[in-house]
Each structure stands twice: as C-alpha cells, then as structure tokens.
Write a protein that holds these residues in place. Structure first.
Motif, PDB file in Angstrom:
ATOM      1  N   HIS A   1       0.820  -1.208   0.000  1.00 43.47           N
ATOM      2  CA  HIS A   1       0.000   0.000   0.000  1.00 43.47           C
ATOM      3  C   HIS A   1       0.862   1.270   0.000  1.00 43.47           C
TER       4      HIS A   1
ATOM      5  N   THR B   1      -3.658   1.358   3.868  1.00 40.93           N
ATOM      6  CA  THR B   1      -3.689   0.111   4.627  1.00 40.93           C
ATOM      7  C   THR B   1      -3.551  -1.094   3.712  1.00 40.93           C
ATOM      8  N   ALA B   2      -3.261  -2.235   4.327  1.00 39.15           N
ATOM      9  CA  ALA B   2      -3.190  -3.477   3.564  1.00 39.15           C
ATOM     10  C   ALA B   2      -4.544  -3.808   2.934  1.00 39.15           C
TER      11      ALA B   2
ATOM     12  N   HIS C   1       1.142  -4.876   6.015  1.00 43.20           N
ATOM     13  CA  HIS C   1       0.666  -3.578   6.509  1.00 43.20           C
ATOM     14  C   HIS C   1       1.798  -2.890   7.271  1.00 43.20           C
TER      15      HIS C   1
END
Length: 223
Positions: free
Chosen positions: A38, A43-44, A65
């Motif tokens: 990301h 965020t992931a 993340h």
C-alpha cells in the motif's frame, strides 16, 4: 474468497509483528500469488481493495501492513541510510509475504509483486535487493528509492531473468520525476528485466485501467 490476517513475526525492525492480510484464492486452490504494498497513509486492506480489478480465480493475494501506515519516514528521494531501519524492515515485509506464498507451493516465478506510491518504491527496492525470476513486478506511481547519486550508481547484483516489469506513472504526477524514471528503468534493464514503461498523459498520482489490465495480463500468464 478468504480474508485473514497473520502477523509477520519473521520481520525485524519497525514493521515487526505487523499484519499480513490475505485474500483471494485459498491455499489449496491457489496457482499464483499477488503481493501488493500500500501507499503512505493507506492500509493493507485498502490496497487489496485497489487491486480487485486484477484478481483472478486461482490467485491468492498477500498484503503486508506498514507500521502507522508508512513504510519509511523521509522522502523516497532521500539517501537510503536516512530511511533506515524502516526501508530494510519494509523489504523484509515483502520477503515475508513471498515466504507465505512459498509455503503454499507458489514460488517467486509464479508471484507478481506490485506496489502503489511509497509501496511501489518498497516493491522495487525488494526486487533490487533480491534479484531472481519473478512472475512480474508492477511499480505504480513510484520509483527506486535513494538519492539521485545513489540511483545513478545503483546496480543489481544478479539477474532478473526476463522478469516482466511495469513502470507506470502519470505525466502530471508531482511525485514522479522523469529523470528518476529513466534511472529506475536502466537499473532493471541492466539486470535482464523486460521493462514496460508507460507514461499516461493528463494523469496524476493514481492507477489507470491500463495498468490494471497489464497486471491482470501478468497474472493470466501464470495461470
């Protein structure tokens, strides 16, 4: 589709123990993998959502993340040492995701690594440090990190063995410098990558449908 979160316990440094979010095909049905990083402040789960246009049956998706949503604190144009130990910890996150893929019998040559913005810089730096044949690399609105001097003197100690590399960016993106694009392309081409550089007119800091199509084609080639 599965969606689970695992901890990256093998990662050292600032990102140690951060989540690795997985989605897409379950282990027994996976034929290829997509590792995606990301951007800063994201965020992931956000990058998994971003990559939905490229997901395919048989593709497992793994997204690390970053601690506090950033991979490293200084600009990507700063000397690499100024972004340590975060930069190395970020690269370790990508390595941990590839190990998760390997654990379900998906080797690097069947794995596409992609990143957007700061995540693209991390993905590119991982491949620079760990040359091998990968299923593909997609550097979206990002470049190899480091100072201009470091970038010009950068080499890769090994071959990428024809790995397809997409370097995509908008002509109006204030975060992407054309000279640094040229240096990034040079580094990968000299390491035997098949580089596809795509500059999109009247486009800013975003991912285009054409880039999604290109990543989808990388994955289709692995299925």
């Amino acid at each position: 589709m599965t969606d689970s979160t695992r901890s990256m316990n093998a990662v050292s440094g600032p990102h140690a123990g951060r989540p690795l979010v997985t989605a897409g095909a379950p282990a027994l049905a996976a034929e290829a993998a997509l590792v995606c990083c990301h951007g800063r402040g994201a965020t992931a789960q956000g990058v998994i959502n971003l990559m939905k246009p490229v997901t395919r049956h048989g593709v497992t998706v793994l997204a690390p993340h970053a601690e506090r949503g950033r991979w490293y604190p200084k600009p990507s144009t700063a000397p690499r040492a100024d972004n340590e130990p975060w930069l190395t910890s970020s690269v370790d996150c990508v390595a941990a995701a590839l190990e998760k893929a390997r654990a379900i019998d998906i080797p690097p040559e069947r794995t596409v690594i992609a990143g957007f913005s700061q995540g693209a810089c991390v993905a590119a730096e991982f491949v620079r440090r760990s040359p091998a044949r990968y299923g593909g690399l997609a550097v979206l609105s990002g470049l190899l990190p480091g100072s201009t001097e470091e970038l010009r003197s950068t080499g890769i100690d090994g071959s990428l063995e024809g790995t397809p590399v997409l370097v995509g960016y908008g002509a109006d993106d204030p975060h992407v410098d054309r000279e640094r694009v040229a240096e990034t392309v040079r580094v990968f081409e000299r390491a035997d990558a098949a580089v596809d550089e795509r500059c999109y007119p009247e486009t800013g800091h975003e991912v285009t449908d054409d880039e999604f199509d290109a990543i989808g084609a990388m994955l289709e080639a692995l299925l």
